[in-house]
Structure formats: structure tokens, C-alpha cells
Design an enzyme around this catalytic site. Structure first.
Site, PDB file in Angstrom:
ATOM      1  N   HIS A  37       0.844  -1.203   0.000  1.00  0.00           N
ATOM      2  CA  HIS A  37       0.000   0.000   0.000  1.00  0.00           C
ATOM      3  C   HIS A  37       0.880   1.254   0.000  1.00  0.00           C
ATOM      4  O   HIS A  37       0.586   2.231  -0.704  1.00  0.00           O
ATOM      5  CB  HIS A  37      -0.895   0.039   1.243  1.00  0.00           C
ATOM      6  CG  HIS A  37      -1.874  -1.096   1.352  1.00  0.00           C
ATOM      7  ND1 HIS A  37      -1.736  -2.094   2.268  1.00  0.00           N
ATOM      8  CD2 HIS A  37      -3.007  -1.367   0.655  1.00  0.00           C
ATOM      9  CE1 HIS A  37      -2.754  -2.945   2.144  1.00  0.00           C
ATOM     10  NE2 HIS A  37      -3.539  -2.523   1.167  1.00  0.00           N
ATOM     11  N   GLY A 148      -2.378  -2.423  -7.535  1.00  0.00           N
ATOM     12  CA  GLY A 148      -1.192  -3.274  -7.436  1.00  0.00           C
ATOM     13  C   GLY A 148      -1.283  -4.490  -8.350  1.00  0.00           C
ATOM     14  O   GLY A 148      -2.347  -5.112  -8.460  1.00  0.00           O
ATOM     15  N   LYS A 150      -0.150  -7.217  -7.705  1.00  0.00           N
ATOM     16  CA  LYS A 150      -0.423  -8.368  -6.823  1.00  0.00           C
ATOM     17  C   LYS A 150      -1.799  -8.966  -7.134  1.00  0.00           C
ATOM     18  O   LYS A 150      -1.982 -10.172  -7.100  1.00  0.00           O
ATOM     19  CB  LYS A 150      -0.362  -7.884  -5.369  1.00  0.00           C
ATOM     20  CG  LYS A 150      -1.049  -8.724  -4.342  1.00  0.00           C
ATOM     21  CD  LYS A 150      -0.267  -9.959  -4.037  1.00  0.00           C
ATOM     22  CE  LYS A 150      -0.783 -10.763  -2.875  1.00  0.00           C
ATOM     23  NZ  LYS A 150      -2.204 -10.699  -2.584  1.00  0.00           N
ATOM     24  N   ASP A 151      -2.773  -8.081  -7.426  1.00  0.00           N
ATOM     25  CA  ASP A 151      -4.122  -8.541  -7.779  1.00  0.00           C
ATOM     26  C   ASP A 151      -4.297  -8.391  -9.289  1.00  0.00           C
ATOM     27  O   ASP A 151      -5.034  -7.525  -9.770  1.00  0.00           O
ATOM     28  CB  ASP A 151      -5.161  -7.732  -6.995  1.00  0.00           C
ATOM     29  CG  ASP A 151      -5.012  -7.956  -5.506  1.00  0.00           C
ATOM     30  OD1 ASP A 151      -5.473  -8.993  -5.020  1.00  0.00           O
ATOM     31  OD2 ASP A 151      -4.397  -7.115  -4.818  1.00  0.00           O
ATOM     32  N   GLN A 154      -7.746  -8.485 -10.874  1.00  0.00           N
ATOM     33  CA  GLN A 154      -8.491  -7.275 -10.502  1.00  0.00           C
ATOM     34  C   GLN A 154      -8.083  -6.109 -11.414  1.00  0.00           C
ATOM     35  O   GLN A 154      -8.929  -5.345 -11.887  1.00  0.00           O
ATOM     36  CB  GLN A 154      -8.204  -6.931  -9.040  1.00  0.00           C
ATOM     37  CG  GLN A 154      -8.712  -5.589  -8.587  1.00  0.00           C
ATOM     38  CD  GLN A 154      -8.581  -5.421  -7.075  1.00  0.00           C
ATOM     39  OE1 GLN A 154      -9.354  -5.983  -6.317  1.00  0.00           O
ATOM     40  NE2 GLN A 154      -7.593  -4.662  -6.644  1.00  0.00           N
ATOM     41  N   VAL A 177       5.013  -5.814  -4.211  1.00  0.00           N
ATOM     42  CA  VAL A 177       6.052  -5.677  -3.176  1.00  0.00           C
ATOM     43  C   VAL A 177       6.098  -6.991  -2.397  1.00  0.00           C
ATOM     44  O   VAL A 177       5.056  -7.527  -2.002  1.00  0.00           O
ATOM     45  CB  VAL A 177       5.744  -4.501  -2.228  1.00  0.00           C
ATOM     46  CG1 VAL A 177       6.798  -4.397  -1.130  1.00  0.00           C
ATOM     47  CG2 VAL A 177       5.656  -3.195  -3.023  1.00  0.00           C
ATOM     48  N   SER A 186       0.612  -9.068   1.876  1.00  0.00           N
ATOM     49  CA  SER A 186      -0.853  -9.081   1.846  1.00  0.00           C
ATOM     50  C   SER A 186      -1.340  -8.756   3.247  1.00  0.00           C
ATOM     51  O   SER A 186      -0.720  -9.169   4.237  1.00  0.00           O
ATOM     52  CB  SER A 186      -1.347 -10.476   1.433  1.00  0.00           C
ATOM     53  OG  SER A 186      -2.707 -10.631   1.809  1.00  0.00           O
TER      54      SER A 186
END
Ligand code: AMP
Length: 286
Positions: A37, A148, A150-151, A154, A177, A186
Site C-alpha cells: 500500500h 497493485g 499483486k491482484d 483485478q 512488493v 498481503s
């Protein structure tokens, strides 16, 4: 930094900033901040004059009531961390502000929302994500919004929604990250005990195995997948898929950059991760 709870307050604040010629960035989050974040906040801070971070644990995107109830919440600490990173506004509305009595509209992206995360968490998951992101983009009307990698699914779904509905905000994507040992950060990681924290490393190791195989010249998806799943040992993936990064259709051969994605239940927590696979160029015949 100010904390705002209502749409009207955010609209008024952003209108003032805009009237002063300030460019506005939005970072949508569900809170329990970590370095992932923070990276989005830093990027937003560098790109824009007015940075709005939304903190809303969106009930509409949780398919599992237990997961929603257990989702980590730490707003007071989040406010400190956002303030330290130069965020101007923390928008932390109550559920009734986002979903008032009589709320009846859903935004959904067909196809993309139905595979992988959509298939495993149910089609309502991405409809919940899209509906809330659409609302946040309408409330804040940012020049740019940060998400991000990461998703990854999404990101693909949100980009498609923004394109299909001609929404004027630009979508920027920041790299995942990770902890030094490879675990993707997470908010759910705080619920991993020491043994599960160790087992969770299987996800990033499997993705790295896929990346190494492709970097070594392997292009056959079934072979790459088998190597990656083997690396996971006794941790059974919910899925380990290699797909086209835009359409999320499964591939059989890796001829262009592809995405390898994995999801697995590790103790009490369901984790996801992904990596881009870059095929080596085919040797030029002489
Ligand atoms: P969340 O609060 O989990 O909904 O995440 C808010 C935003 O942070 C989303 O765009 C996520 O993709 C992004 N994010 C979550 N974890 C990471 C990470 N490890 N690295 C980069 N971005 C992340």
C-alpha cells in the site's frame, strides 16, 4: 491529513483542489496497510498534487462471511501511516455511505470476471470489486488511480471496466512488493502462524520455478505448469494457471509475455500471487 467519512465531504474537498488546478490521485484500499500500500501511496504522491486514499472493507466483494469478519482492521494505525506518507485525504466511509438503503445497481465485466478468482470466489467477487471501484472513481473523480499487480486479475477487470464505460480516470499499476524471502505482502499475512508463514513461500517459489523454466527456453505450458506445481510440494493449489495477460484465456504455448497465477489455502488464509513470464526469443536460424 484529514479523515473524511462522507461522499459529500470528499466531493467538496476535491472540487476545491481541482479549482486550484491541483491534479488528483486515488489509491483504493481495504486498509491494514503494508509496504505494498505504501508503494501505491508513494507513486500517487509523486504523480499528483492531491492524494486521496480510500479505506473501505467492501462487503460486496467477499464471498465468505468468515473471511469478511476476520479481515484485519486497523484504521487508527492506517491513518498514521498514510499521514506519514504525505496522503492528503483518508476517505473511510461507513458501509451505509457506500451502500445506502435501496442500493440496487451492480457493475460487472463479463468473461474476465468468470475465470480463476471469479470461478473460485464466485462471479459476485469481481462484480463487488467493479461496483465499488466505479463508485469510488465517481466520488473522487481522480485524474489517476493506483492499483497493485499483486491482484493481477483485478487490474485486468478494472481496466476493462474503465475502458468499456469510458471512465475518464487513468489506471496505473505498480509492481508487487515482496518480503525478502519472496512472499508477496498481503493484509491477510498477519493471520499466518509461523508454520503456515513458511508453507506460504511455496506460492512464490512455484511462480519463480515457472519463470526460470520459461527463461531457460521452455515454452510448453503443461511442462511449465507441472514444474511449478511440483515445487509446491504438499500444498495443493486452488489453481495454477498460465494465461494471456489481457484476456486471461489459458495458453498452451508461451510465445509472448504471459501471466502465471496461483491461489492456495494456507492454514486459515487464502493467498494469491502472480508473475509475468517473458519467453526468450527463438534462436535465429543461420
Ligand atoms: P487491498 O487493501 O488488499 O484491497 O489492496 C489495495 C491495493 O493495494 C490493491 O490495488 C492491491 O493490488 C494493492 N496491493 C496489495 N498488496 C500489494 C503488494 N504486495 N504489492 C503491491 N500492491 C499491493
Amino acid at each position: 491529513m484529514i479523515v473524511l467519512r462522507t461522499k459529500a465531504e470528499v466531493r467538496a474537498h476535491v472540487a476545491q483542489a481541482r479549482a486550484a488546478g491541483r491534479r488528483v490521485a486515488l489509491v483504493p484500499t481495504m486498509g491494514a496497510f503494508h509496504a505494498g500500500h505504501h508503494a501505491l501511496m508513494r507513486a500517487a504522491r509523486e504523480a499528483a498534487d492531491e492524494v486521496v486514499v480510500s479505506l473501505f472493507v467492501n462487503p460486496a466483494q467477499f464471498n465468505d462471511a468468515g473471511d469478511l469478519a476476520a479481515y484485519p482492521r486497523s484504521e487508527a494505525n492506517d491513518a498514521v501511516e498514510a499521514g506519514e506518507r504525505g496522503v492528503d485525504v483518508l476517505f473511510a466511509p461507513p458501509v451505509s455511505e457506500i451502500y445506502p438503503e435501496g442500493f440496487a445497481t451492480t457493475v460487472s465485466v463479463a468473461g474476465l470476471s468468470e475465470v480463476l478468482e471469479g470461478a473460485n470466489r464466485g462471479p459476485g467477487h469481481f462484480a463487488g470489486v467493479c461496483t465499488v471501484v466505479c463508485k469510488l472513481l465517481n466520488i473522487v473523480a481522480p485524474d489517476v488511480a493506483y492499483f497493485g499487480q499483486k491482484d493481477a486479475q483485478q487490474v485486468a477487470v478494472v481496466k476493462r471496466m474503465v475502458r468499456d464505460l469510458d471512465m475518464p480516470s487513468r489506471i496505473e499499476v505498480m509492481p508487487t512488493v515482496r518480503e525478502p524471502d519472496g512472499l508477496a505482502l498481503s493484509s491477510r499475512n498477519v493471520r499466518l502462524g509461523p508454520a503456515d508463514r513458511e508453507r506460504a513461500l511455496a506460492l512464490s517459489r512455484a511462480l519463480q520455478t515457472a519463470r526460470s523454466a520459461v527463461a531457460a527456453g521452455e515454452r510448453d505450458v503443461a511442462t511449465v505448469q507441472a514444474a511449478a506445481v511440483t515445487e509446491m510440494g504438499d500444498l495443493e493449489p486452488e489453481y495454477l494457471a498460465i494465461v494471456d495477460p489481457l484476456s486471461f484465456t489459458p495458453l498452451t504455448t508461451i510465445a509472448a509475455p504471459a501471466l502465471v497465477l496461483v491461489a492456495a489455502q494456507v492454514g486459515p488464509v487464502r493467498l494469491i500471487d502472480n508473475l509475468v513470464l517473458e519467453p526468450v526469443p527463438a534462436p535465429v536460424a543461420t
